[in-house]
Write an enzyme that holds these catalytic residues in place. Sequence first.
Site, PDB file in Angstrom:
ATOM      1  N   CYS A 105       0.847  -1.191   0.000  1.00  9.43           N
ATOM      2  CA  CYS A 105       0.000   0.000   0.000  1.00  9.43           C
ATOM      3  C   CYS A 105       0.880   1.236   0.000  1.00  9.43           C
ATOM      4  CB  CYS A 105      -0.910  -0.008   1.226  1.00  9.43           C
ATOM      5  SG  CYS A 105      -2.016   1.416   1.341  1.00  9.43           S
ATOM      6  N   GLU A 164      -8.801  -0.565  -2.403  1.00 12.59           N
ATOM      7  CA  GLU A 164      -9.128   0.863  -2.424  1.00 12.59           C
ATOM      8  C   GLU A 164     -10.491   1.133  -1.789  1.00 12.59           C
ATOM      9  OE1 GLU A 164      -6.713   2.595  -2.980  1.00 12.59           O
ATOM     10  OE2 GLU A 164      -5.477   1.131  -4.031  1.00 12.59           O
TER      11      GLU A 164
END
Length: 279
Positions: free
Chosen positions: A177, A220
């Site tokens: 991430c 997301e």
Amino acid sequence: MAMAAASWASSSSFTRFLRPLLSRNSSPSPISYSLHRYKSANCLFFSASSNKPPKLAVYAQARRVLSSKTKGDEIATPADLSFVVPLKIVEYPDPILRAKNKRIDNFDANLKKLVDEMFDIMYKTDGIGLSAPQVGMNVQLMVFNAAGERGEGEEIVLVNPRVSRYSRRIIPYEEGCLSFPMIHGDVKRPESVKVDAQDINGTRFEISLSALPARVFQHEFDHLQGVLFFDKMTDEVLDTIREKLVALEKKYEDRTGLPTPESINTRKIKKAAVGFGKS
């Protein structure tokens, strides 16, 4: 399709290419994803291409839908959608990553500019997916491109997304991430999802995603719910990245002069107190 997904999950060469999933790495055998529209079938088709035989084919059917607004959603104001260029990536444990994200109701030139800037910072930081809270914007917006290269694959924009269905099959895979630099760990997620969203012009549509695009979307989408990828890791996986999370918490304190808004070690203690910790 099931065979293609199995190949994606088990192929060692493909695994090396995709790791970390949301932070692109270079590969001697690059694979690009393209999104084609077939008017006769009214569908989208993600395909993988490389110097080797393709290992992934992901079918995504999209159709126009009429959907009412989700009750209780707060609408973003112009101030919520204001931003400064260049955008910067927000890192854990910044409270922005846990804050509630507002629904977008104004589809104007400013929103299109924000999307352009999000793609720009995503590419510059070697990402393949990015959510608005990761750039300090607490609104329901995400962008991604599975190819991870400007001019390759297809740039996908989802505004106010909602998941209408998850597959029952759960697949573990290592993720990274942009808000957690140099941190990677296995996360279990459904293999496919069906999503209701709006495009950059506000038009509603429904799309089904599988394999890589489904995983990127879910990562997301979690951000838009204030959920971070380590929240879904097992204790065993979490222990492998615990020191790096503590280092990010210390970095936040040094930079801001404020106490960390959350602590991974406190989180572990709380879990143990209610019977979910290690014995």
